[in-house]
Design a protein around this motif. Structure first.
Motif, mmCIF file in Angstrom:
data_model
loop_
_atom_site.group_PDB
_atom_site.id
_atom_site.type_symbol
_atom_site.label_atom_id
_atom_site.label_comp_id
_atom_site.label_asym_id
_atom_site.label_seq_id
_atom_site.Cartn_x
_atom_site.Cartn_y
_atom_site.Cartn_z
ATOM 1 N N ASP A 4 4.574 -10.806 8.719
ATOM 2 C CA ASP A 4 3.615 -12.062 9.154
ATOM 3 C C ASP A 4 3.937 -12.541 10.634
ATOM 4 O OD1 ASP A 4 2.481 -13.828 7.940
ATOM 5 O OD2 ASP A 4 5.091 -15.343 8.126
ATOM 6 N N ARG A 5 3.235 -11.937 11.454
ATOM 7 C CA ARG A 5 3.519 -12.111 13.246
ATOM 8 C C ARG A 5 1.733 -13.101 13.311
ATOM 9 N NH1 ARG A 5 8.250 -12.901 14.085
ATOM 10 N NH2 ARG A 5 9.397 -10.836 14.180
ATOM 11 N N ARG A 6 1.448 -13.695 13.324
ATOM 12 C CA ARG A 6 0.323 -14.010 13.865
ATOM 13 C C ARG A 6 -0.692 -13.904 15.291
ATOM 14 N NH1 ARG A 6 2.264 -18.515 9.835
ATOM 15 N NH2 ARG A 6 1.651 -17.391 7.874
ATOM 16 N N VAL A 7 0.908 -14.184 16.512
ATOM 17 C CA VAL A 7 0.365 -14.004 17.758
ATOM 18 C C VAL A 7 0.883 -12.570 18.338
ATOM 19 C CG1 VAL A 7 0.000 -16.271 17.535
ATOM 20 C CG2 VAL A 7 2.055 -15.421 18.388
ATOM 21 N N GLY A 8 0.905 -12.043 19.574
ATOM 22 C CA GLY A 8 1.609 -10.966 19.776
ATOM 23 C C GLY A 8 0.241 -10.009 19.970
ATOM 24 N N MET A 9 2.011 -9.202 19.942
ATOM 25 C CA MET A 9 0.740 -7.473 19.569
ATOM 26 C C MET A 9 1.264 -7.045 18.147
ATOM 27 S SD MET A 9 3.995 -4.869 20.368
ATOM 28 C CE MET A 9 5.756 -4.780 20.080
ATOM 29 N N PHE A 10 1.416 -8.195 16.942
ATOM 30 C CA PHE A 10 1.294 -7.509 15.860
ATOM 31 C C PHE A 10 0.049 -8.638 15.788
ATOM 32 C CE2 PHE A 10 6.181 -5.703 16.908
ATOM 33 C CZ PHE A 10 5.615 -4.727 16.526
ATOM 34 N N GLY A 11 -0.085 -9.767 16.246
ATOM 35 C CA GLY A 11 -1.044 -10.455 15.300
ATOM 36 C C GLY A 11 -2.635 -9.558 15.183
ATOM 37 N N GLY A 12 -2.640 -10.072 13.830
ATOM 38 C CA GLY A 12 -3.975 -10.023 13.837
ATOM 39 C C GLY A 12 -3.796 -8.099 12.282
ATOM 40 N N HIS A 13 -2.515 -7.838 12.767
ATOM 41 C CA HIS A 13 -2.168 -6.913 11.464
ATOM 42 C C HIS A 13 -1.172 -7.308 10.725
ATOM 43 C CE1 HIS A 13 -3.072 -3.772 14.736
ATOM 44 N NE2 HIS A 13 -2.398 -4.416 15.563
ATOM 45 N N HIS A 14 -1.529 -6.948 9.384
ATOM 46 C CA HIS A 14 -0.235 -6.787 8.060
ATOM 47 C C HIS A 14 0.330 -5.734 7.696
ATOM 48 C CE1 HIS A 14 -4.142 -9.802 6.752
ATOM 49 N NE2 HIS A 14 -4.555 -8.645 7.634
ATOM 50 N N VAL A 15 1.640 -6.049 7.771
ATOM 51 C CA VAL A 15 2.777 -5.492 8.427
ATOM 52 C C VAL A 15 3.799 -5.870 6.975
ATOM 53 C CG1 VAL A 15 4.269 -4.501 9.650
ATOM 54 C CG2 VAL A 15 2.616 -4.946 10.202
ATOM 55 N N VAL A 21 2.491 -0.703 7.473
ATOM 56 C CA VAL A 21 1.264 -1.477 8.082
ATOM 57 C C VAL A 21 0.380 -1.100 6.735
ATOM 58 C CG1 VAL A 21 -0.742 -1.335 8.881
ATOM 59 C CG2 VAL A 21 1.151 -0.521 10.552
ATOM 60 N N LEU A 22 -0.287 -2.600 6.414
ATOM 61 C CA LEU A 22 -1.209 -2.658 5.539
ATOM 62 C C LEU A 22 -2.169 -3.102 5.626
ATOM 63 C CD1 LEU A 22 1.446 -5.015 3.364
ATOM 64 C CD2 LEU A 22 1.200 -2.468 3.314
ATOM 65 N N ASP A 23 -3.522 -2.718 4.871
ATOM 66 C CA ASP A 23 -5.036 -2.908 4.809
ATOM 67 C C ASP A 23 -5.185 -5.036 4.201
ATOM 68 O OD1 ASP A 23 -5.082 -2.824 2.338
ATOM 69 O OD2 ASP A 23 -6.220 -1.041 2.319
ATOM 70 N N GLN A 24 -6.007 -5.260 4.010
ATOM 71 C CA GLN A 24 -5.908 -6.758 3.900
ATOM 72 C C GLN A 24 -5.913 -6.739 2.563
ATOM 73 O OE1 GLN A 24 -6.614 -9.323 6.093
ATOM 74 N NE2 GLN A 24 -7.133 -10.516 4.034
ATOM 75 N N PRO A 25 -6.247 -6.085 1.477
ATOM 76 C CA PRO A 25 -6.638 -6.078 0.415
ATOM 77 C C PRO A 25 -4.731 -5.953 -0.252
ATOM 78 C CG PRO A 25 -8.049 -4.603 0.952
ATOM 79 C CD PRO A 25 -7.824 -5.195 1.916
ATOM 80 N N ALA A 26 -4.098 -5.175 0.295
ATOM 81 C CA ALA A 26 -2.686 -4.135 0.558
ATOM 82 C C ALA A 26 -1.482 -5.682 0.593
ATOM 83 C CB ALA A 26 -2.674 -3.780 0.668
ATOM 84 N N TRP A 27 -2.196 -6.661 1.361
ATOM 85 C CA TRP A 27 -1.316 -7.636 1.865
ATOM 86 C C TRP A 27 -1.636 -8.755 0.847
ATOM 87 C CZ3 TRP A 27 2.547 -9.677 4.909
ATOM 88 C CH2 TRP A 27 1.974 -10.668 4.858
ATOM 89 N N GLU A 28 -3.240 -8.896 0.759
ATOM 90 C CA GLU A 28 -3.147 -10.763 0.053
ATOM 91 C C GLU A 28 -2.329 -10.117 -1.981
ATOM 92 O OE1 GLU A 28 -4.558 -13.248 0.605
ATOM 93 O OE2 GLU A 28 -4.777 -11.978 2.890
ATOM 94 N N ALA A 29 -2.418 -8.481 -1.910
ATOM 95 C CA ALA A 29 -2.422 -8.490 -2.937
ATOM 96 C C ALA A 29 -0.862 -8.923 -3.368
ATOM 97 C CB ALA A 29 -2.343 -7.148 -3.858
#
Length: 80
Positions: A4-15, A21-29
């Motif tokens: 759940d990082r929104r900034v820094g080196m993990f910003g934009g990634h879903h973990v 590391v997850l894709d967008q649909p897996a994160w949303e689910a």
């Protein structure tokens, strides 16, 4: 570290909380299982009732063992 990082080196990634590391649909689910939902936040807000009476404390706050500088909890610190 990246959960759940929104900034820094993990910003934009879903973990996930386990570091996957997850894709967008897996994160949303799964997001609502890991993070508070709007309903969760509304429930907490409903529990939080202010208390303005001297010597009283809100039910959602643990009472202190004693006041500041060893004074009793209900000591009148401010005299108006």
């Amino acid at each position: 570290m990246g959960f759940d990082r929104r900034v820094g080196m993990f910003g934009g990634h879903h973990v996930s909380p386990h570091g996957r590391v997850l894709d967008q649909p897996a994160w949303e689910a799964s997001r609502d299982r890991w993070l508070p939902t709007a309903g969760d936040k509304a429930r907490v807000q409903a529990l939080m009732r202010p208390v303005h009476e001297p010597g009283k404390i809100a039910a959602w706050v643990a009472p202190p063992r004693n006041g500041i500088n060893g004074r009793p909890f209900d000591y009148e610190y401010v005299h108006l």
